[in-house]
Design an enzyme around this catalytic site. Sequence first.
Site, short mmCIF file in Angstrom:
data_model
loop_
_atom_site.label_atom_id
_atom_site.label_comp_id
_atom_site.label_asym_id
_atom_site.label_seq_id
_atom_site.Cartn_x
_atom_site.Cartn_y
_atom_site.Cartn_z
N PHE A 250 38.85 42.01 32.49
CA PHE A 250 38.20 41.74 31.29
C PHE A 250 36.58 42.05 31.35
CE2 PHE A 250 41.91 39.38 30.69
CZ PHE A 250 42.10 39.50 29.31
N ALA A 274 37.80 33.60 38.41
CA ALA A 274 38.52 34.53 37.79
C ALA A 274 38.29 35.91 38.59
CB ALA A 274 38.78 34.64 36.40
N GLY A 278 40.03 39.44 40.27
CA GLY A 278 40.07 40.89 39.67
C GLY A 278 40.57 40.75 38.14
N LYS A 279 40.43 39.58 37.66
CA LYS A 279 40.72 39.16 36.25
C LYS A 279 39.75 39.46 35.25
CE LYS A 279 44.27 35.50 37.39
NZ LYS A 279 44.41 33.97 37.26
N ILE A 280 38.31 39.19 35.60
CA ILE A 280 37.42 39.47 35.30
C ILE A 280 36.65 40.77 36.07
CG2 ILE A 280 34.97 38.85 34.46
CD1 ILE A 280 36.33 36.05 33.54
#
Length: 311
Positions: A250, A274, A278-280
């Site tokens: 993201f 996060a 690696g989500k953001i």
Amino acid sequence: MKGCNEPVKQAHLTAGMSVGALVAALRGAGAYNGGSLAEAVTIYRRMLEDTETTKFFGLAGAMVPAGMGGIVSDLIRDGHIDLLVSTGANLTHDVIEAIGCHHYHGTADCSDVELLHEEINRIYDVFLPNEAFIHFEEFMQEVYGDLEEGSVISISELLRHIGLHLKTGILAEAARAGIPVYCPALQDSMLGLQYWLFSQTHKVTIDAFKDMPALLDRCFATEKAGAFLIGGGVPKNFILQSMLMTPNGFSYAVQLTGDRPDLGGLSGATLDEARSWGKITEEGQAVTVYADATITFPLIVAATLEEMLHG
């Protein structure tokens, strides 16, 4: 002195000032959650104006009973949400409102035993009479009865089916706009309980994994992704984990929560945390505003739309 480059500007309020002007004053002050709220407006505007960004919206907490559902449906109508992930409870209350029933102003300092005897359900300071659920059950059984016997459908297809039977609200606007609504924990709601009741005499299979191919295809294909998260729980996790299978993350994220990060719960987990998953993305713009979302959500949306209108 190192770090002392930008002074705090004292906020000044004037009669009749717009919400955008108020947020501008908070941006100048730039402290605590007032500063975070102003930063959220900046990030949210960038998210909405970036045409390459796919806009995810997570809806947790009792936001529809608190009167916030209209803002969500307006955002869908105006093209500001591309994918919605919600708790089943919010969608249940959305249907209740859409069929003409109402939530009522109540009080938190009341006798819940008396409310039980009066057949009134309490959501903090919001009252909902049992009579609403009688109308809800009649409506849902009729809507579920229109499903094709023997068919296999996804949760989002089921929610679209419901939305097509409504004229107002979140599910109705999403169905009109062709926006997918995901509800991974549908069973944890009155919508799910009504479906269980329907399934006792009908054979329609809900495939909980049938939504995954289209969702992940969208995540792989998106140039950028942005997330606006109200609360935590399943909607927040479902949105953020959607990028884990992809090389993407993201680029924009705004989180509204009242929960503490040091207790380990997802609702309070920081967006910086996060990044470790690696989500953001490393360079992603993200902010958490710690406050009641019934205050911060309308302020952020109103200020953002005002700024976009006036450039």
